[in-house]
Scaffold this motif. Structure first.
Motif, PDB file in Angstrom:
ATOM      1  N   GLY A 292      54.886  18.116  40.053  1.00  0.00           N
ATOM      2  CA  GLY A 292      55.537  19.218  40.745  1.00  0.00           C
ATOM      3  C   GLY A 292      56.217  20.188  39.815  1.00  0.00           C
ATOM      4  N   VAL A 293      56.307  19.832  38.522  1.00  0.00           N
ATOM      5  CA  VAL A 293      56.889  20.733  37.529  1.00  0.00           C
ATOM      6  C   VAL A 293      55.767  21.579  36.945  1.00  0.00           C
ATOM      7  CG1 VAL A 293      58.152  20.876  35.367  1.00  0.00           C
ATOM      8  CG2 VAL A 293      58.691  19.068  36.991  1.00  0.00           C
ATOM      9  N   PRO A 294      55.713  22.858  37.242  1.00  0.00           N
ATOM     10  CA  PRO A 294      54.593  23.676  36.769  1.00  0.00           C
ATOM     11  C   PRO A 294      54.640  23.897  35.269  1.00  0.00           C
ATOM     12  CG  PRO A 294      56.236  25.055  37.855  1.00  0.00           C
ATOM     13  CD  PRO A 294      56.670  23.633  38.041  1.00  0.00           C
ATOM     14  N   ASP A 295      53.518  23.651  34.595  1.00  0.00           N
ATOM     15  CA  ASP A 295      53.399  23.893  33.155  1.00  0.00           C
ATOM     16  C   ASP A 295      52.629  25.197  32.976  1.00  0.00           C
ATOM     17  OD1 ASP A 295      53.412  23.697  30.460  1.00  0.00           O
ATOM     18  OD2 ASP A 295      52.111  21.954  30.319  1.00  0.00           O
ATOM     19  N   VAL A 296      53.315  26.305  33.304  1.00  0.00           N
ATOM     20  CA  VAL A 296      52.613  27.579  33.432  1.00  0.00           C
ATOM     21  C   VAL A 296      52.159  28.154  32.103  1.00  0.00           C
ATOM     22  CG1 VAL A 296      53.747  28.153  35.594  1.00  0.00           C
ATOM     23  CG2 VAL A 296      54.830  28.812  33.444  1.00  0.00           C
TER      24      VAL A 296
ATOM     25  N   MET B  15      49.634   6.605  31.189  1.00  0.00           N
ATOM     26  CA  MET B  15      48.238   6.365  31.542  1.00  0.00           C
ATOM     27  C   MET B  15      47.878   7.065  32.850  1.00  0.00           C
ATOM     28  SD  MET B  15      46.967   4.798  29.077  1.00  0.00           S
ATOM     29  CE  MET B  15      46.967   3.508  27.847  1.00  0.00           C
ATOM     30  N   GLY B  16      48.806   7.096  33.790  1.00  0.00           N
ATOM     31  CA  GLY B  16      48.564   7.795  35.041  1.00  0.00           C
ATOM     32  C   GLY B  16      48.387   9.287  34.844  1.00  0.00           C
TER      33      GLY B  16
ATOM     34  N   LEU C  37      59.973  -3.601  31.879  1.00  0.00           N
ATOM     35  CA  LEU C  37      59.789  -2.287  31.265  1.00  0.00           C
ATOM     36  C   LEU C  37      58.318  -1.903  31.160  1.00  0.00           C
ATOM     37  CD1 LEU C  37      62.387  -2.307  28.332  1.00  0.00           C
ATOM     38  CD2 LEU C  37      62.546  -1.080  30.501  1.00  0.00           C
ATOM     39  N   SER C  38      57.431  -2.907  31.258  1.00  0.00           N
ATOM     40  CA  SER C  38      56.002  -2.599  31.140  1.00  0.00           C
ATOM     41  C   SER C  38      55.534  -1.631  32.220  1.00  0.00           C
ATOM     42  CB  SER C  38      55.181  -3.885  31.209  1.00  0.00           C
ATOM     43  OG  SER C  38      55.371  -4.521  32.466  1.00  0.00           O
ATOM     44  N   LEU C  39      56.264  -1.567  33.347  1.00  0.00           N
ATOM     45  CA  LEU C  39      55.895  -0.622  34.398  1.00  0.00           C
ATOM     46  C   LEU C  39      55.974   0.822  33.911  1.00  0.00           C
ATOM     47  CD1 LEU C  39      57.695  -2.211  37.491  1.00  0.00           C
ATOM     48  CD2 LEU C  39      55.244  -2.191  37.006  1.00  0.00           C
ATOM     49  N   LEU C  40      56.839   1.099  32.936  1.00  0.00           N
ATOM     50  CA  LEU C  40      56.950   2.462  32.413  1.00  0.00           C
ATOM     51  C   LEU C  40      55.657   2.886  31.723  1.00  0.00           C
ATOM     52  CD1 LEU C  40      60.564   2.381  30.916  1.00  0.00           C
ATOM     53  CD2 LEU C  40      59.829   3.367  33.097  1.00  0.00           C
ATOM     54  N   GLY C  41      54.911   1.932  31.191  1.00  0.00           N
ATOM     55  CA  GLY C  41      53.668   2.259  30.506  1.00  0.00           C
ATOM     56  C   GLY C  41      52.598   2.808  31.418  1.00  0.00           C
TER      57      GLY C  41
ATOM     58  N   TRP D   9      50.735   1.737  42.996  1.00  0.00           N
ATOM     59  CA  TRP D   9      50.474   2.989  43.721  1.00  0.00           C
ATOM     60  C   TRP D   9      51.745   3.504  44.387  1.00  0.00           C
ATOM     61  CZ3 TRP D   9      47.611   7.053  44.805  1.00  0.00           C
ATOM     62  CH2 TRP D   9      47.766   7.694  46.041  1.00  0.00           C
ATOM     63  N   TRP D  10      52.479   2.611  45.025  1.00  0.00           N
ATOM     64  CA  TRP D  10      53.698   3.020  45.731  1.00  0.00           C
ATOM     65  C   TRP D  10      54.719   3.615  44.760  1.00  0.00           C
ATOM     66  CZ3 TRP D  10      58.755   1.166  45.213  1.00  0.00           C
ATOM     67  CH2 TRP D  10      59.660   1.644  46.169  1.00  0.00           C
ATOM     68  N   ALA D  11      54.901   2.962  43.607  1.00  0.00           N
ATOM     69  CA  ALA D  11      55.917   3.441  42.665  1.00  0.00           C
ATOM     70  C   ALA D  11      55.414   4.612  41.827  1.00  0.00           C
ATOM     71  CB  ALA D  11      56.349   2.287  41.746  1.00  0.00           C
ATOM     72  N   LEU D  12      54.219   4.469  41.226  1.00  0.00           N
ATOM     73  CA  LEU D  12      53.739   5.475  40.276  1.00  0.00           C
ATOM     74  C   LEU D  12      53.360   6.776  40.967  1.00  0.00           C
ATOM     75  CD1 LEU D  12      53.048   6.195  37.394  1.00  0.00           C
ATOM     76  CD2 LEU D  12      50.809   5.144  37.716  1.00  0.00           C
ATOM     77  N   SER D  13      52.819   6.700  42.189  1.00  0.00           N
ATOM     78  CA  SER D  13      52.430   7.934  42.860  1.00  0.00           C
ATOM     79  C   SER D  13      53.634   8.825  43.097  1.00  0.00           C
ATOM     80  CB  SER D  13      51.736   7.621  44.187  1.00  0.00           C
ATOM     81  OG  SER D  13      52.617   6.945  45.069  1.00  0.00           O
ATOM     82  N   ARG D  14      54.795   8.240  43.327  1.00  0.00           N
ATOM     83  CA  ARG D  14      56.011   9.036  43.502  1.00  0.00           C
ATOM     84  C   ARG D  14      56.471   9.648  42.190  1.00  0.00           C
ATOM     85  NH1 ARG D  14      55.298   5.877  47.469  1.00  0.00           N
ATOM     86  NH2 ARG D  14      56.306   6.119  49.506  1.00  0.00           N
ATOM     87  N   VAL D  15      56.346   8.879  41.111  1.00  0.00           N
ATOM     88  CA  VAL D  15      56.713   9.419  39.800  1.00  0.00           C
ATOM     89  C   VAL D  15      55.786  10.566  39.422  1.00  0.00           C
ATOM     90  CG1 VAL D  15      56.898   8.888  37.346  1.00  0.00           C
ATOM     91  CG2 VAL D  15      57.692   7.234  39.019  1.00  0.00           C
TER      92      VAL D  15
END
Length: 681
Positions: A213-217, A55-56, A47-51, A201-207
């Motif tokens: 991609g969700v605009p916070d207009v 931070m990203g 679960l530490s990967l969720l952290g 990088w492989w996992a987090l960059s996709r997240v």
């Protein structure tokens, strides 16, 4: 607000700003909580990967100093609770998240990650070798432990026929490698850091790609002010605004003026550009036209511009009322907190926990925090739409006299007729224009009497028998929300439940939907506990946007209803059932108006053919036309399909046909008579 990207805005320098501190605190708390769970809970290390996600996001959207502040704060909290394991988990999350966020922000890719990882790995390897060279006893302990493990593995291999030579070779090679331990540990450091960096990088960059991609207009951002702060008098001339990647203007052309000390009401239908106008007034650069001010906007600064938004939870940061009033003010600012709280009707609540305030109290606290900055321009964006009748009246009593008690101009965005009448002047946005207009506004309405206009004829569907609920039961913080609730909802019935903020309406809705099991009593659907039939009772939450989880309309409806998004006929039928065109299926969720979002939620829920539909504040934030359209739609569905509807609302006008029965909640108990004498619809 959304800009073209993080690099399009100038990077900040100097001390952390209040908005940066707030973001660092929230993300640090989230990362620390994940790290503690990963360390304390058995087999939860993954679960530490969720952290890495919070931070990203920090590294992508803010400067490095913000990430470092979050790392220090989160690491200390994790260390105090979970020891060194928790601290190192936060540091690892900060490294992976920081590397990924910064590389994505700068538009680089995998080669940059590899290069950075090799440098970081080399530094890590050197640090490990240096530490082991200095701490000889620790080095010998580690070597002995590693030797014991290798010896045990070799002993196991020797018992396997044909693997005896392998066991002997393993022992000799390990002894040789240990002889050159500095090179071994340096290589292991480089390889481990590089591997972890590439996987992260492989996992987090996709997240991050999905999240970014969700605009916070509609996000407010602190302005980079140059010169003296003076937001009024304000003059807009043929102003237009278009959001990035949008096909048409969201606002304009608009020409209007705001004078010092003026109370200006801004009205208009959903989608007419009211919130966009708020962004322009608070400092967002217009796409076209001119915005003239004598000085800088000063958003959130002393003597500048202050904004109070629709959802107070999003802008109340302090855990104590008095702390929230002064949050973000410069050191040494002299603020009479007690006087401000008394002015907004919160006298004596300075020491109260903000988590225990009602919706109306939170909104008045947000007004007090805005007034603490002595703003020259105060913008109130539909601040009464989410609170009950008492809260609305208290808020309007505060807002109506602000311009006489303070040296401030007030721009109040509202749907309600009586709120607009309290202003000195009203501007109505009509599509892409601003002018005086006779478009209908939301009118006041009497609280329903509670006497049903028709007798339920259908079979009993939802039965509540002695339902009571207590939060934190058995703890010193136990709080009763409901007590002795008894009523029955019949097939095809329409029931309105109303009461003041904190009366237990939302708790009752969650119990009826099966999402909460009552502490006392039973809630039955067709004779069986509804908590064992989750999904049979559909619930539409107060904030429709928070219930929409997918990026596009078709995906959202298919996901909510449980069928394939490729089944276009079912998607089109679901949209048609709520009065929306099938062409809307390909639209992004964030391109919809508030009324369209509510209908998309309904489309997904109705496509599941629920036994009961529960609507929590379905009219909040909608203009008069959208309210009438939604109510007519629900009335038609109830009449044609015998849909059972339960509505929880502060707004009453037009609901008589949809909800012939009315129940009044007061302090968690069903009352036989209305608890208020009027309200808005």
């Amino acid at each position: 607000m959304t800009s073209a990207g993080p690099e399009s805005a100038p990077r900040r320098t100097g001390p952390l700003q209040p908005v940066e501190l707030a973001q660092a605190a929230v993300m640090a708390a989230l990362c620390a909580a994940i790290a503690i769970i990963a360390v304390v809970v058995p087999f939860a290390g993954s679960l530490s990967l969720l952290g890495t996600v919070p931070m990203g996001l920090l590294a992508y959207r803010y400067r490095l100093r913000v990430l470092l502040a979050a790392t220090v704060a989160g690491g200390l909290v994790a260390f105090l609770i979970a020891g060194m394991g928790g601290f190192m988990t936060v540091v690892n999350c900060a490294y992976i998240g920081g590397l990924t966020g910064i590389v994505k922000r700068r538009g680089r890719g995998t080669p940059t990650v590899v290069a950075c990882a090799l440098v970081a790995g080399a530094l890590f390897g050197v640090a490990v070798v240096a530490a082991l060279a200095l701490l000889s006893r620790l080095r010998h302990l580690i070597f002995d432990s590693m030797t014991a493990n290798i010896t045990g593995l070799a002993a196991i291999l020797e018992r396997v026929p044909g693997l005896e030579p392998v066991a002997g070779r393993l022992t000799r090679d390990f002894a040789t490698a240990l002889h050159y331990w500095p090179y071994l540990f340096f290589a292991v450091g480089v390889l481990s850091i590089t591997f972890v960096s590439l996987v992260g990088w492989w996992a987090l960059s996709r997240v991050l790609g999905r999240l970014l991609g969700v605009p916070d207009v509609h996000k407010l951002e602190a302005s980079n002010d140059v010169g003296s702060i003076a937001p009024v008098p304000l003059q807009l001339r043929d102003v237009r605004f278009r959001y990035p990647n949008a096909g048409q203007d969201a606002l304009g052309p608009v020409s209007l003026a705001v004078q010092p000390g003026e109370h200006l009401a801004v009205t208009g239908a959903n989608g007419s550009g009211k919130t966009t106008l708020m962004l322009v007034l608070s400092g967002r650069e217009a796409t076209a036209g001119t915005v003239e001010r004598p000085g800088a906007v000063g958003l959130g600064k002393i003597g500048g511009t202050a904004v109070v938004m629709q959802h107070p939870e999003s802008q109340v940061l302090g855990t104590r009322v008095a702390d929230d009033v002064v949050w973000g003010l410069p050191p040494g600012a002299s603020i009479d907190v007690d006087r401000l709280l008394a002015e907004v009707g919160l006298d004596g609540l300075a020491e109260r926990d903000t988590g225990g305030l009602s919706g109306g109290e939170l909104q008045r606290l947000a007004v007090a925090a805005a007034l603490a900055r002595e703003p020259s321009l105060l913008i109130a964006d539909e601040v009464t739409s989410m609170v009950d009748q008492d809260g609305r009246e208290a808020l309007m009593s505060v807002l109506a006299g602000l311009t006489t008690r303070h040296r401030t101009a007030l721009v109040h965005i509202t749907h309600y007729n009586d709120e607009a009448e309290a202003a000195d002047r009203t501007v109505t946005l009509v599509g892409n224009d601003a002018a005086s207009d006779n478009s209908p506004m939301v009118e006041t309405a009497e609280v329903p009497s509670g006497t049903p206009s028709e007798t339920p004829r259908g079979a009993p569907v939802l039965e509540l028998r002695g339902v009571g609920h207590e939060y934190g039961s058995g703890t010193p913080w136990a709080k009763r929300a409901l007590s002795g609730v008894d009523f029955t909802v019949h097939e095809g019935d329409g029931v309105l439940i109303h009461g003041l903020n904190g009366s237990g309406k939302s708790t009752l809705a969650w119990i009826m939907a099966g999402l909460t099991v009552p502490t006392v009593g039973a809630c039955l659907l067709d004779g069986a506990p509804v908590s064992e039939q989750v999904g049979a009772v559909a619930i539409s939450f107060q904030a429709a946007r928070l219930q929409l989880m997918r990026s596009h309309v078709a995906h959202e409806i298919a996901s909510a209803a449980g069928f394939s998004v490729r089944d276009r006929d079912r998607v089109a039928a679901a949209l048609a059932s709520v009065g929306l065109d099938s062409g809307l299926a390909t639209r992004r969720i964030d391109q919809l108006s508030g009324g369209q979002m509510r209908r998309v939620v309904l489309a997904g829920l109705l496509a599941r053919s629920p036994r009961v539909l529960i609507l929590d504040e379905p009219l909040a934030g909608l203009d008069a036309a959208s309210q009438r359209g939604l109510v007519y739609l629900l009335e038609d569905l109830r009449r044609r399909t015998r849909l059972t509807v339960v509505v929880i609302s502060h707004d009453f006008g037009g609901l008589e046909q949809l909800c012939p029965r009315t129940l009044h909640l007061e302090n968690g108990v069903l009352a036989t008579a209305p608890t208020a004498t009027g309200g808005r619809s």
